[in-house]
Design a protein around this motif. Structure first.
Motif, mmCIF file in Angstrom:
data_model
loop_
_atom_site.group_PDB
_atom_site.id
_atom_site.type_symbol
_atom_site.label_atom_id
_atom_site.label_comp_id
_atom_site.label_asym_id
_atom_site.label_seq_id
_atom_site.Cartn_x
_atom_site.Cartn_y
_atom_site.Cartn_z
ATOM 1 N N PHE A 60 1.380 -1.041 0.279
ATOM 2 C CA PHE A 60 -0.162 0.021 0.165
ATOM 3 C C PHE A 60 0.723 1.219 -0.057
ATOM 4 C CE2 PHE A 60 -2.602 -3.118 2.036
ATOM 5 C CZ PHE A 60 -4.248 -2.778 1.278
ATOM 6 N N LEU A 61 2.030 1.270 1.100
ATOM 7 C CA LEU A 61 3.013 2.297 0.546
ATOM 8 C C LEU A 61 3.172 2.258 -0.499
ATOM 9 C CD1 LEU A 61 3.985 3.958 2.749
ATOM 10 C CD2 LEU A 61 6.049 2.801 3.071
ATOM 11 N N ARG A 62 3.650 1.809 -1.193
ATOM 12 C CA ARG A 62 4.531 1.617 -2.730
ATOM 13 C C ARG A 62 3.274 2.662 -3.269
ATOM 14 N NH1 ARG A 62 5.989 -3.195 -3.270
ATOM 15 N NH2 ARG A 62 4.221 -4.203 -4.422
ATOM 16 N N ASN A 63 2.500 2.093 -3.321
ATOM 17 C CA ASN A 63 1.304 2.412 -4.279
ATOM 18 C C ASN A 63 0.484 4.166 -3.754
ATOM 19 O OD1 ASN A 63 -0.955 0.127 -5.676
ATOM 20 N ND2 ASN A 63 0.066 -0.802 -4.098
ATOM 21 N N PHE A 64 1.240 4.077 -2.685
ATOM 22 C CA PHE A 64 0.685 5.779 -1.900
ATOM 23 C C PHE A 64 2.110 6.996 -3.050
ATOM 24 C CE2 PHE A 64 0.467 9.438 0.542
ATOM 25 C CZ PHE A 64 -1.151 9.560 0.668
ATOM 26 N N SER A 65 2.962 5.887 -2.656
ATOM 27 C CA SER A 65 4.618 6.875 -3.179
ATOM 28 C C SER A 65 3.873 7.033 -4.468
ATOM 29 C CB SER A 65 5.613 5.928 -3.091
ATOM 30 O OG SER A 65 5.554 6.043 -1.098
ATOM 31 N N LEU A 66 3.219 6.081 -5.530
ATOM 32 C CA LEU A 66 3.317 6.370 -6.779
ATOM 33 C C LEU A 66 1.995 7.676 -7.290
ATOM 34 C CD1 LEU A 66 3.858 5.276 -10.096
ATOM 35 C CD2 LEU A 66 2.422 3.268 -9.695
ATOM 36 N N LEU A 67 1.136 7.449 -6.124
ATOM 37 C CA LEU A 67 0.337 8.350 -6.925
ATOM 38 C C LEU A 67 0.399 9.928 -6.637
ATOM 39 C CD1 LEU A 67 -3.323 7.072 -4.995
ATOM 40 C CD2 LEU A 67 -2.450 7.795 -6.914
ATOM 41 N N GLU A 68 1.366 9.681 -5.196
ATOM 42 C CA GLU A 68 2.377 11.820 -4.419
ATOM 43 C C GLU A 68 3.154 11.912 -6.075
ATOM 44 O OE1 GLU A 68 2.922 13.111 -2.162
ATOM 45 O OE2 GLU A 68 0.611 13.029 -2.229
ATOM 46 N N ILE A 69 4.002 10.437 -6.447
ATOM 47 C CA ILE A 69 4.825 10.748 -8.048
ATOM 48 C C ILE A 69 3.878 11.853 -9.168
ATOM 49 C CG2 ILE A 69 6.217 10.502 -9.496
ATOM 50 C CD1 ILE A 69 7.288 8.724 -7.866
ATOM 51 N N SER A 70 2.680 11.118 -9.655
ATOM 52 C CA SER A 70 1.844 11.405 -9.988
ATOM 53 C C SER A 70 0.873 12.644 -9.324
ATOM 54 C CB SER A 70 0.597 9.707 -10.593
ATOM 55 O OG SER A 70 0.972 8.926 -10.798
ATOM 56 N N PHE A 71 0.593 12.860 -8.545
ATOM 57 C CA PHE A 71 -0.256 13.831 -8.449
ATOM 58 C C PHE A 71 0.919 15.194 -8.193
ATOM 59 C CE2 PHE A 71 -1.692 16.827 -4.783
ATOM 60 C CZ PHE A 71 -3.086 17.221 -5.146
ATOM 61 N N THR A 72 2.007 14.874 -8.038
ATOM 62 C CA THR A 72 3.022 16.644 -7.619
ATOM 63 C C THR A 72 2.961 17.025 -9.591
ATOM 64 O OG1 THR A 72 4.807 15.055 -7.550
ATOM 65 C CG2 THR A 72 3.812 16.143 -5.412
ATOM 66 N N THR A 73 3.448 15.271 -9.711
ATOM 67 C CA THR A 73 3.607 15.854 -11.778
ATOM 68 C C THR A 73 2.559 16.121 -12.343
ATOM 69 O OG1 THR A 73 5.371 14.075 -11.574
ATOM 70 C CG2 THR A 73 4.637 14.661 -13.501
ATOM 71 N N VAL A 74 1.171 15.846 -11.661
ATOM 72 C CA VAL A 74 0.879 16.955 -12.168
ATOM 73 C C VAL A 74 0.183 18.603 -12.405
ATOM 74 C CG1 VAL A 74 -1.807 17.343 -12.667
ATOM 75 C CG2 VAL A 74 -1.104 14.930 -12.639
ATOM 76 N N CYS A 75 0.958 19.367 -11.061
ATOM 77 C CA CYS A 75 0.743 20.232 -10.454
ATOM 78 C C CYS A 75 2.013 21.295 -10.813
ATOM 79 C CB CYS A 75 0.480 20.165 -9.169
ATOM 80 S SG CYS A 75 -0.941 19.352 -9.220
ATOM 81 N N ILE A 76 3.311 20.898 -10.429
ATOM 82 C CA ILE A 76 4.180 21.488 -10.305
ATOM 83 C C ILE A 76 5.149 21.739 -11.850
ATOM 84 C CG2 ILE A 76 6.504 21.656 -9.088
ATOM 85 C CD1 ILE A 76 5.349 20.318 -6.848
ATOM 86 N N PRO A 77 4.978 20.999 -12.639
ATOM 87 C CA PRO A 77 6.578 20.977 -13.716
ATOM 88 C C PRO A 77 5.757 21.718 -14.667
ATOM 89 C CG PRO A 77 5.584 18.406 -13.254
ATOM 90 C CD PRO A 77 4.620 19.407 -12.350
ATOM 91 N N ARG A 78 4.287 21.760 -14.860
ATOM 92 C CA ARG A 78 3.620 22.637 -16.452
ATOM 93 C C ARG A 78 4.343 24.080 -15.291
ATOM 94 N NH1 ARG A 78 0.582 25.919 -18.095
ATOM 95 N NH2 ARG A 78 -0.636 26.143 -20.203
ATOM 96 N N PHE A 79 4.256 24.412 -14.018
ATOM 97 C CA PHE A 79 3.796 25.667 -13.409
ATOM 98 C C PHE A 79 5.823 26.169 -13.513
ATOM 99 C CE2 PHE A 79 4.762 28.618 -9.514
ATOM 100 C CZ PHE A 79 4.100 29.507 -9.727
ATOM 101 N N LEU A 80 6.391 25.561 -13.417
ATOM 102 C CA LEU A 80 7.446 25.343 -12.972
ATOM 103 C C LEU A 80 8.728 26.059 -14.820
ATOM 104 C CD1 LEU A 80 9.679 22.628 -11.192
ATOM 105 C CD2 LEU A 80 8.898 25.265 -10.420
ATOM 106 N N ILE A 81 7.601 25.216 -15.888
ATOM 107 C CA ILE A 81 8.152 25.661 -17.201
ATOM 108 C C ILE A 81 7.212 27.126 -17.504
ATOM 109 C CG2 ILE A 81 7.340 24.980 -19.216
ATOM 110 C CD1 ILE A 81 7.785 22.158 -18.711
ATOM 111 N N SER A 82 6.335 27.264 -17.027
ATOM 112 C CA SER A 82 5.695 28.743 -17.617
ATOM 113 C C SER A 82 5.961 29.221 -17.244
ATOM 114 C CB SER A 82 3.962 28.137 -16.478
ATOM 115 O OG SER A 82 4.203 28.717 -15.292
ATOM 116 N N ILE A 83 6.939 29.422 -15.550
ATOM 117 C CA ILE A 83 7.576 31.014 -15.457
ATOM 118 C C ILE A 83 9.465 30.787 -15.713
ATOM 119 C CG2 ILE A 83 9.466 31.175 -12.920
ATOM 120 C CD1 ILE A 83 7.659 29.934 -11.410
ATOM 121 N N LEU A 84 9.641 29.527 -16.749
ATOM 122 C CA LEU A 84 11.004 29.740 -17.308
ATOM 123 C C LEU A 84 10.654 30.138 -19.032
ATOM 124 C CD1 LEU A 84 12.680 26.542 -16.774
ATOM 125 C CD2 LEU A 84 13.748 28.925 -15.505
ATOM 126 N N THR A 85 9.732 29.658 -19.377
ATOM 127 C CA THR A 85 9.215 30.544 -20.685
ATOM 128 C C THR A 85 8.747 31.580 -20.675
ATOM 129 O OG1 THR A 85 7.239 29.041 -20.775
ATOM 130 C CG2 THR A 85 9.254 27.818 -21.448
#
Length: 294
Positions: A60-85
């Motif tokens: 269950f902890l492994r699945n939760f970690s996978l969810l956390e990776i997916s959740f943060t990836t939905v939100c943060i990378p695009r915002f970081l790219i918008s700051i740079l570009t």
């Protein structure tokens, strides 16, 4: 939403227009994101490779970690790219996709926490039944049911949201697509969908929280009946990782609600010239002291 809305592009205002503050925010979020990825990837790899971690709790902890990776990836990378570009535009389909996965992954996390609490309950309160109750098949079913429940919960508001029209300027006062700022720029009556979202959100929080609380009530009662301190300590230690995750997850909900207001006020204060100069002075002084010491 009607077909013509599929060609709509929204503009995400972000948090600030100040270049210096944007770089501070970028560095903070970038390193936070990298640390989150590294920590969760380590958990996934260890639970896959180490035979001692081939237990339901770590599954269950492994699945939760996978969810956390997916959740943060939905939100943060695009915002970081918008700051740079400097490109703050997001397409209608991109906005819908971000909203969909943001809520799907978030809701799934809460129900997975409830499943993890049930695992700890069976392990401590019903140890003789534990090998049969938490077989591999049962664990997969619990994880799958968490995803299925999340899909069922977001389906009604998603259908309602697709019918929204936008007459006002397509400017979203946020750094990501979120329901509240999107409702503000819609010319469609959003009272019903807002009520639906509120009811479903409260249902998710209350149901999962009660499941966790009830599970740990029985767990604590059982542990306190153990004859030795060592047994009680060992039993509590098996729940520690789940308790930490629960505290962080439910705490982050309260934090997010408060942070949306606090962060906006904080950025407004930091935009003041005197505050900005003071911040630059402190950073420059810190850097000089660091190099002088070296």
């Amino acid at each position: 939403m009607k077909n013509k809305s599929r060609e709509i592009e929204f503009i995400l205002l972000g948090l600030t227009d100040d270049i210096f503050l944007q770089m501070v925010i970028f560095l903070f979020l970038f390193f936070s994101y990298i640390l989150s990825l590294m920590g969760n990837f380590i958990i996934i790899v260890l639970t896959l490779l180490d035979p001692r971690l081939k237990t339901p709790m770590y599954f269950f902890l492994r699945n939760f970690s996978l969810l956390e990776i997916s959740f943060t990836t939905v939100c943060i990378p695009r915002f970081l790219i918008s700051i740079l570009t400097g490109d703050r535009t997001i397409s209608y389909s991109g906005c819908v996709a971000q909203l969909f996965f943001f809520f799907l992954l978030g809701i799934t996390e809460f129900y997975l926490l409830a499943a993890m609490a049930y695992d700890r309950y069976v392990a401590i309160c019903k140890p003789l039944r534990y090998p049969n109750t938490t077989k591999s098949k049962v664990c997969y079913q619990l994880v799958l049911s968490s995803w299925e429940t999340a899909v069922l919960i977001i389906f009604p508001p998603l259908l309602l949201g697709l019918k929204l029209d936008f007459c006002a300027p397509k400017v979203i006062d946020h750094f990501l697509c979120d329901t509240s700022p999107i409702f503000q720029i819609s010319c469609t009556d959003t009272h019903f969908i807002e009520l639906t979202n509120f009811v479903l959100a409260m249902m998710t929080l209350v149901v999962t929280f009660l499941l966790v609380v009830f599970s740990y009530t029985f767990i604590i009662k059982t542990i306190l009946k153990f004859p030795s301190v060592q047994q009680r300590r060992k039993a509590f230690s098996t729940c520690s990782s789940h308790m930490v995750v629960v505290s962080i997850t439910y705490g982050s909900c309260i934090f997010y609600a408060k942070a949306r207001v606090t962060l906006t006020k904080g950025v407004a204060v930091l935009n003041e010239p005197q505050v900005k100069e003071a911040l630059k002075h402190v950073l420059q002084k810190t850097v000089r002291q660091h190099f002088d010491i070296n």
